[in-house]
Design a protein around this motif. Structure first.
Motif, PDB file in Angstrom:
ATOM      1  N   LEU A   4      27.914  54.800  63.544  1.00 37.71           N
ATOM      2  CA  LEU A   4      28.236  53.004  64.399  1.00 37.71           C
ATOM      3  C   LEU A   4      29.502  52.841  64.196  1.00 37.71           C
ATOM      4  O   LEU A   4      30.438  52.512  65.146  1.00 37.71           O
ATOM      5  CB  LEU A   4      26.397  51.767  64.827  1.00 37.71           C
ATOM      6  CG  LEU A   4      26.941  51.447  65.476  1.00 37.71           C
ATOM      7  CD1 LEU A   4      27.861  51.233  66.750  1.00 37.71           C
ATOM      8  CD2 LEU A   4      25.533  50.345  64.771  1.00 37.71           C
ATOM      9  N   GLN A  22      32.885  52.933  66.445  1.00 38.01           N
ATOM     10  CA  GLN A  22      33.360  51.050  66.553  1.00 38.01           C
ATOM     11  C   GLN A  22      35.213  51.355  65.818  1.00 38.01           C
ATOM     12  O   GLN A  22      35.468  51.145  66.057  1.00 38.01           O
ATOM     13  CB  GLN A  22      32.907  50.360  65.754  1.00 38.01           C
ATOM     14  CG  GLN A  22      31.377  50.234  65.947  1.00 38.01           C
ATOM     15  CD  GLN A  22      30.661  48.759  65.482  1.00 38.01           C
ATOM     16  OE1 GLN A  22      30.973  48.853  63.975  1.00 38.01           O
ATOM     17  NE2 GLN A  22      29.521  48.794  66.190  1.00 38.01           N
ATOM     18  N   LEU A  74      31.938  44.154  74.592  1.00 34.37           N
ATOM     19  CA  LEU A  74      31.233  44.817  73.411  1.00 34.37           C
ATOM     20  C   LEU A  74      31.295  43.888  72.034  1.00 34.37           C
ATOM     21  O   LEU A  74      30.186  43.186  71.302  1.00 34.37           O
ATOM     22  CB  LEU A  74      32.255  45.507  72.805  1.00 34.37           C
ATOM     23  CG  LEU A  74      32.303  47.073  73.091  1.00 34.37           C
ATOM     24  CD1 LEU A  74      33.189  48.551  72.650  1.00 34.37           C
ATOM     25  CD2 LEU A  74      31.046  47.667  73.614  1.00 34.37           C
ATOM     26  N   ASP A 118      27.781  42.316  70.657  1.00 37.60           N
ATOM     27  CA  ASP A 118      27.602  42.668  69.870  1.00 37.60           C
ATOM     28  C   ASP A 118      27.083  41.210  68.570  1.00 37.60           C
ATOM     29  O   ASP A 118      25.909  40.987  68.093  1.00 37.60           O
ATOM     30  CB  ASP A 118      28.718  42.880  69.009  1.00 37.60           C
ATOM     31  CG  ASP A 118      29.131  44.597  69.148  1.00 37.60           C
ATOM     32  OD1 ASP A 118      28.273  45.074  69.641  1.00 37.60           O
ATOM     33  OD2 ASP A 118      29.846  45.145  68.587  1.00 37.60           O
ATOM     34  N   ALA A 134      23.547  41.287  69.819  1.00 34.59           N
ATOM     35  CA  ALA A 134      22.740  42.091  68.847  1.00 34.59           C
ATOM     36  C   ALA A 134      23.093  41.107  67.599  1.00 34.59           C
ATOM     37  O   ALA A 134      21.487  41.291  66.981  1.00 34.59           O
ATOM     38  CB  ALA A 134      23.165  43.440  68.720  1.00 34.59           C
ATOM     39  N   ARG A 191      31.316  42.867  65.344  1.00 39.73           N
ATOM     40  CA  ARG A 191      30.283  44.156  64.837  1.00 39.73           C
ATOM     41  C   ARG A 191      30.371  44.203  63.321  1.00 39.73           C
ATOM     42  O   ARG A 191      29.431  44.841  63.463  1.00 39.73           O
ATOM     43  CB  ARG A 191      31.688  45.602  64.847  1.00 39.73           C
ATOM     44  CG  ARG A 191      32.776  45.159  64.806  1.00 39.73           C
ATOM     45  CD  ARG A 191      33.805  46.525  65.264  1.00 39.73           C
ATOM     46  NE  ARG A 191      34.440  47.097  63.958  1.00 39.73           N
ATOM     47  CZ  ARG A 191      35.749  47.094  64.496  1.00 39.73           C
ATOM     48  NH1 ARG A 191      36.453  46.846  65.876  1.00 39.73           N
ATOM     49  NH2 ARG A 191      36.288  47.784  63.620  1.00 39.73           N
ATOM     50  N   MET A 224      26.931  42.208  63.096  1.00 40.37           N
ATOM     51  CA  MET A 224      26.281  42.982  63.234  1.00 40.37           C
ATOM     52  C   MET A 224      25.768  44.220  61.966  1.00 40.37           C
ATOM     53  O   MET A 224      24.291  44.422  62.107  1.00 40.37           O
ATOM     54  CB  MET A 224      26.299  43.856  65.065  1.00 40.37           C
ATOM     55  CG  MET A 224      25.488  44.778  65.209  1.00 40.37           C
ATOM     56  SD  MET A 224      25.844  45.086  66.966  1.00 40.37           S
ATOM     57  CE  MET A 224      27.376  46.313  66.650  1.00 40.37           C
ATOM     58  N   TRP A 234      14.840  43.556  72.609  1.00 44.88           N
ATOM     59  CA  TRP A 234      16.161  43.365  73.973  1.00 44.88           C
ATOM     60  C   TRP A 234      15.634  42.953  75.227  1.00 44.88           C
ATOM     61  O   TRP A 234      15.256  43.029  75.461  1.00 44.88           O
ATOM     62  CB  TRP A 234      16.302  44.270  73.310  1.00 44.88           C
ATOM     63  CG  TRP A 234      18.215  45.261  74.036  1.00 44.88           C
ATOM     64  CD1 TRP A 234      18.478  45.696  74.499  1.00 44.88           C
ATOM     65  CD2 TRP A 234      19.460  44.264  73.193  1.00 44.88           C
ATOM     66  NE1 TRP A 234      20.382  46.034  74.368  1.00 44.88           N
ATOM     67  CE2 TRP A 234      20.342  44.750  73.709  1.00 44.88           C
ATOM     68  CE3 TRP A 234      19.368  43.095  72.196  1.00 44.88           C
ATOM     69  CZ2 TRP A 234      22.353  43.991  73.069  1.00 44.88           C
ATOM     70  CZ3 TRP A 234      21.213  42.283  71.914  1.00 44.88           C
ATOM     71  CH2 TRP A 234      21.450  43.174  72.465  1.00 44.88           C
ATOM     72  N   ARG A 263      23.685  50.599  70.384  1.00 45.51           N
ATOM     73  CA  ARG A 263      25.445  49.937  70.439  1.00 45.51           C
ATOM     74  C   ARG A 263      26.233  51.349  70.067  1.00 45.51           C
ATOM     75  O   ARG A 263      26.790  50.220  70.375  1.00 45.51           O
ATOM     76  CB  ARG A 263      25.177  48.835  68.947  1.00 45.51           C
ATOM     77  CG  ARG A 263      24.003  47.575  68.989  1.00 45.51           C
ATOM     78  CD  ARG A 263      23.966  46.863  69.934  1.00 45.51           C
ATOM     79  NE  ARG A 263      25.558  46.532  70.507  1.00 45.51           N
ATOM     80  CZ  ARG A 263      25.722  46.357  71.550  1.00 45.51           C
ATOM     81  NH1 ARG A 263      25.106  47.464  72.876  1.00 45.51           N
ATOM     82  NH2 ARG A 263      27.234  46.088  71.866  1.00 45.51           N
ATOM     83  N   GLU A 275      26.680  52.099  73.451  1.00 43.93           N
ATOM     84  CA  GLU A 275      27.410  51.513  74.299  1.00 43.93           C
ATOM     85  C   GLU A 275      28.715  51.196  73.963  1.00 43.93           C
ATOM     86  O   GLU A 275      30.221  51.256  74.396  1.00 43.93           O
ATOM     87  CB  GLU A 275      26.614  50.086  74.203  1.00 43.93           C
ATOM     88  CG  GLU A 275      25.466  49.246  74.969  1.00 43.93           C
ATOM     89  CD  GLU A 275      25.906  48.116  76.221  1.00 43.93           C
ATOM     90  OE1 GLU A 275      26.887  47.616  75.916  1.00 43.93           O
ATOM     91  OE2 GLU A 275      25.633  48.068  76.911  1.00 43.93           O
ATOM     92  N   CYS A 276      28.805  51.312  72.592  1.00 39.02           N
ATOM     93  CA  CYS A 276      30.742  51.625  72.393  1.00 39.02           C
ATOM     94  C   CYS A 276      30.783  52.636  72.793  1.00 39.02           C
ATOM     95  O   CYS A 276      32.755  52.644  73.104  1.00 39.02           O
ATOM     96  CB  CYS A 276      30.604  51.888  70.652  1.00 39.02           C
ATOM     97  SG  CYS A 276      32.304  51.570  69.734  1.00 39.02           S
TER      98      CYS A 276
END
Length: 262
Positions: free
Chosen positions: A14, A18, A51, A55, A58, A103, A106, A121, A135, A138-139
Motif C-alpha cells: 500500500l 502511494q 485520497l 485516508d 480510514a 496517509r 493511516m 466501513w 485503500r 483506491e490509490c
C-alpha cells in the motif's frame, strides 16, 4: 526461521503504491494539477484531495476514534465533496503535504492492527487486511485518473494481485449493490501479472473462465474501462456477466466507463 507477516507486507505494498503515485505527480507544474481527469468534475488536484480525505477517515476508523466512514464519497453525479472544494484554495505544496500526512497517519493506524481485526466501513465490516487492500485499490484506481489527467502513462506492478483478489471476492457484493441475485456458478480467473507471473482464483474445473492481464481485469473491476475495450477473454454466461457488474469499491454502483470500441 521468522516468516514475514502477510498483513504487514500488504501495508508495505500500500505504501509503495502511494509513493509511486506521489513520485509521478508531486513535482509537476501547478497548471498540470488543474487538468481535468476522466473522473467527471474532478481535476488532478481533486483526485489527490479525495485520497487524502478518505485516508483521514480510514485513519479514524482504524484507530477506533470513528465507527463509520465519513465524507470522501463521490456522489452519483460525479460532484466533489465539500472538503475537495475547499482544498482548491490550497497550494499544490499544501495539498501534497496534507496527502502525505494523512496517509502516514493511516499507515501507523493500520500497522497497529491485526490483519484479522474487523473494521467498519461504507459497506459491511471487513477485516483489516481487506480494509488495507481497499485503500491500495483506491490509490491505484484514482491514481489512473490523476495520471491520465497529467498525461503520464502508468507503470504497473505485481501489487495488482491484491486488487485482483479484491475484485474476485466482491463478486457477490457486486450483484447485491445492484439489487440483483448473485450468480453462484463456479468461476475461475486466470491472469498474468505485470512481471509475467501467473495469478489465479476460483475452481480449477469451472466452465466459466476469465483470462487476460491483471491490468485489464483490475481496470474493469475498478470501473476504469469497459470490459469490451480490453483484451480479456471470457466464456459466455456467468463470466461475461460478472465483468458487466464487477465493482471493488463500496457503495452504490458506479457510472463505469462507456464502451469506446465497436
Amino acid at each position: 526461521m521468522h516468516m514475514p507477516d502477510p498483513y504487514q507486507q500488504l501495508i508495505d505494498d500500500l505504501v509503495a503504491e502511494q509513493q509511486y503515485l506521489d513520485a509521478q505527480l508531486a513535482d509537476l507544474p501547478d497548471d498540470v494539477w488543474q487538468n481535468d481527469t476522466p473522473c467527471r468534475g474532478w481535476m488532478v488536484r481533486d483526485v489527490i484531495a479525495h485520497l487524502a480525505e478518505v485516508d483521514e477517515s480510514a485513519t479514524a476508523v482504524a484507530s477506533g476514534t470513528q465507527q463509520t466512514m465519513s465524507g470522501g464519497d463521490r456522489s452519483e453525479d460525479g460532484t466533489r465533496s465539500a472538503l475537495q472544494d475547499s482544498s482548491r484554495h490550497m497550494t499544490r505544496t499544501q495539498l501534497v503535504d496534507w496527502w502525505r500526512a494523512a496517509r502516514n497517519r493511516m499507515e501507523t493506524a493500520l500497522r497497529a492492527r491485526d490483519g484479522r481485526d474487523r473494521l467498519p466501513w461504507a459497506g459491511p465490516p471487513m477485516s483489516a487486511r481487506s480494509f488495507a487492500t481497499a485503500r491500495l485499490m483506491e490509490c491505484w484506481s484514482h491514481g489512473l485518473d490523476a495520471l491520465d489527467g497529467a498525461g503520464i502513462e502508468p507503470i504497473h506492478s505485481d501489487r495488482l494481485q491484491h486488487i485482483a483478489h479484491l475484485g474476485f471476492i466482491t463478486r457477490t457484493f457486486a450483484y447485491q449493490t445492484r439489487g440483483l441475485e448473485p450468480n453462484t456458478e463456479p468461476l475461475r480467473i486466470d491472469l498474468a501479472l505485470p512481471s509475467g507471473a501467473s495469478w489465479s482464483r476460483g475452481d480449477e474445473d469451472a466452465s466459466n473462465v476469465i483470462s487476460g492481464t491483471a491490468v485489464d481485469f483490475c481496470r474493469v473491476a475498478t470501473q476504469r474501462i469497459h470490459y469490451r475495450d480490453t483484451d480479456l477473454t471470457y466464456t459466455p454466461g456467468a463470466a461475461e456477466e460478472f465483468l458487466q457488474v464487477a465493482q471493488t469499491f463500496a457503495g452504490p454502483p458506479g457510472e463505469g466507463r462507456p464502451q469506446q470500441s465497436n
